[in-house]
Scaffold this motif. Structure first.
Motif, PDB file in Angstrom:
ATOM      1  N   TYR A  15      32.709  34.807  34.311  1.00  0.00           N
ATOM      2  CA  TYR A  15      31.503  34.594  33.898  1.00  0.00           C
ATOM      3  C   TYR A  15      30.317  34.249  35.016  1.00  0.00           C
ATOM      4  O   TYR A  15      30.488  33.203  35.700  1.00  0.00           O
ATOM      5  CB  TYR A  15      31.498  33.686  32.654  1.00  0.00           C
ATOM      6  N   ASN A  45      35.809  40.038  31.682  1.00  0.00           N
ATOM      7  CA  ASN A  45      34.336  39.690  31.661  1.00  0.00           C
ATOM      8  C   ASN A  45      33.675  39.092  30.488  1.00  0.00           C
ATOM      9  O   ASN A  45      33.585  39.960  29.730  1.00  0.00           O
ATOM     10  CB  ASN A  45      33.569  41.149  32.222  1.00  0.00           C
ATOM     11  N   ASP A  46      33.340  37.883  30.554  1.00  0.00           N
ATOM     12  CA  ASP A  46      32.764  37.302  29.526  1.00  0.00           C
ATOM     13  C   ASP A  46      31.351  37.298  29.140  1.00  0.00           C
ATOM     14  O   ASP A  46      30.567  36.182  29.178  1.00  0.00           O
ATOM     15  CB  ASP A  46      33.531  35.768  29.405  1.00  0.00           C
ATOM     16  N   CYS A  47      30.993  38.611  29.241  1.00  0.00           N
ATOM     17  CA  CYS A  47      29.840  38.949  28.901  1.00  0.00           C
ATOM     18  C   CYS A  47      28.810  38.265  30.061  1.00  0.00           C
ATOM     19  O   CYS A  47      27.633  37.679  29.810  1.00  0.00           O
ATOM     20  CB  CYS A  47      29.033  38.380  27.578  1.00  0.00           C
ATOM     21  N   SER A  48      29.011  38.388  31.291  1.00  0.00           N
ATOM     22  CA  SER A  48      28.403  38.169  32.292  1.00  0.00           C
ATOM     23  C   SER A  48      27.114  38.691  32.266  1.00  0.00           C
ATOM     24  O   SER A  48      26.544  39.780  32.038  1.00  0.00           O
ATOM     25  CB  SER A  48      29.031  38.484  33.855  1.00  0.00           C
ATOM     26  N   SER A  52      28.499  40.921  37.999  1.00  0.00           N
ATOM     27  CA  SER A  52      29.866  40.798  38.075  1.00  0.00           C
ATOM     28  C   SER A  52      30.715  42.001  37.446  1.00  0.00           C
ATOM     29  O   SER A  52      31.852  42.492  37.995  1.00  0.00           O
ATOM     30  CB  SER A  52      30.436  39.534  37.106  1.00  0.00           C
ATOM     31  N   LEU A  53      30.180  42.567  36.173  1.00  0.00           N
ATOM     32  CA  LEU A  53      30.818  43.735  35.625  1.00  0.00           C
ATOM     33  C   LEU A  53      30.752  44.864  36.641  1.00  0.00           C
ATOM     34  O   LEU A  53      31.664  45.569  36.778  1.00  0.00           O
ATOM     35  CB  LEU A  53      30.200  44.115  34.298  1.00  0.00           C
ATOM     36  N   SER A  54      29.486  45.048  37.041  1.00  0.00           N
ATOM     37  CA  SER A  54      29.566  46.287  37.937  1.00  0.00           C
ATOM     38  C   SER A  54      30.629  46.320  39.266  1.00  0.00           C
ATOM     39  O   SER A  54      31.011  47.288  39.666  1.00  0.00           O
ATOM     40  CB  SER A  54      28.088  46.362  38.426  1.00  0.00           C
ATOM     41  N   ARG A  57      34.311  46.971  37.635  1.00  0.00           N
ATOM     42  CA  ARG A  57      34.599  48.224  37.509  1.00  0.00           C
ATOM     43  C   ARG A  57      34.881  48.831  38.769  1.00  0.00           C
ATOM     44  O   ARG A  57      35.989  49.884  38.763  1.00  0.00           O
ATOM     45  CB  ARG A  57      33.260  48.900  37.053  1.00  0.00           C
ATOM     46  N   TYR A  63      40.349  45.726  33.401  1.00  0.00           N
ATOM     47  CA  TYR A  63      39.636  44.806  32.847  1.00  0.00           C
ATOM     48  C   TYR A  63      38.975  44.852  31.357  1.00  0.00           C
ATOM     49  O   TYR A  63      39.446  45.818  31.129  1.00  0.00           O
ATOM     50  CB  TYR A  63      38.049  44.692  33.572  1.00  0.00           C
ATOM     51  N   ASN A  65      35.966  43.913  28.902  1.00  0.00           N
ATOM     52  CA  ASN A  65      34.367  43.623  28.720  1.00  0.00           C
ATOM     53  C   ASN A  65      33.819  43.221  27.432  1.00  0.00           C
ATOM     54  O   ASN A  65      33.710  43.800  26.508  1.00  0.00           O
ATOM     55  CB  ASN A  65      33.423  44.818  29.136  1.00  0.00           C
TER      56      ASN A  65
END
Length: 244
Positions: A15, A45-48, A52-54, A57, A63, A65
């Motif tokens: 996160y 990924n806890d809804c960052s 972080s998500l990019s 990936r 992962y 999401n």
């Protein structure tokens, strides 16, 4: 005669840790190659709200999401359900903020490999080296050490440690239920009441590289009350289940 090599999933909750998550994953991949483990990495990924998500990936890992922020308990429950459904033998929790060095993972895995424990917890308070957490958090940890001793008759020195490994039996249990919000102290009571063997091993931890703890001085009292109530409810829930 060949020996079955356990299939390990390392679950990394994330996160808003864009500055640390890549290094965490790369350290684990390097350890896998060095130790020749059958090891996969899953970032949850806890809804960052940062980048972080990019970053995740592009990393050499799987992962999840999450569409909404579930907190550490919900993120880990998602990872454990993934581990159960995919048939992993061992599931490991390692924080995404860089506090848990990958080179300490073999120490945490050893009791599981040796079939000495169902749950192995990496503790910073056995060897007392490396980052020792804040004063306020250490007070809370001492309190939960006393509470665990009272309820399950076992002393756990680092009950809030998020560096832990579960065998398949434990994965099956947490697939069905895992505490939300602040799960580590509550889950120790859950495991103790369900007859799981818990073992602590000494590890050195680092200060976090990225992110901010959800437990600061202003929230410490709320945290202790919330977790204490959760532990009491956990106790009566499992005791009632036994008597049915």
């Amino acid at each position: 005669m060949t020996t079955h090599q356990p299939h390990i999933l390392v679950i990394v909750p994330c996160y808003n840790e864009q500055g640390a998550i890549a290094n965490v994953v790369h350290e684990l991949i390097a350890l896998r190659n060095q130790e020749n483990y059958q090891l996969d990495v899953l970032v949850v990924n806890d809804c960052s709200t940062d980048g972080s998500l990019s970053i995740v990936r592009k990393l050499p890992c799987s992962y999840l999401n999450l569409p909404v922020n579930l907190g550490i308990g919900g993120a880990m429950h998602s990872g454990y359900r993934y581990a159960y459904q995919k048939g992993y033998d061992i599931a490991v929790q390692m924080d995404g903020d860089g506090q848990h060095p990958a080179n300490e993972l073999p120490t945490v895995l050893q009791p599981i490999f040796q079939r000495e424990a169902d749950v192995s917890i990496g503790s910073r308070f056995i060897c007392r080296e490396g980052f020792q957490s804040s004063f306020t958090r250490r007070l809370g940890i001492k309190y939960f050490r006393w509470l665990n001793q009272l309820i399950i008759g076992k002393t756990i020195h680092d009950s809030t440690s998020g560096f832990r490994a579960f065998n398949r039996r434990t994965i099956e249990i947490v697939n069905s239920y895992y505490p939300d919000e602040y799960p580590e102290p509550e889950s120790i009571v859950q495991f103790g009441l369900q007859g799981l063997r818990i073992k602590e091993v000494p590890v050195k931890m680092r200060n976090r590289e990225e992110g901010v703890s959800s437990i600061d001085t202003s929230r410490a009292l709320y945290y202790m009350l919330k977790v204490s109530l959760g532990i009491v409810f956990m106790y009566f829930r499992l005791i009632n289940k036994r008597t049915r």
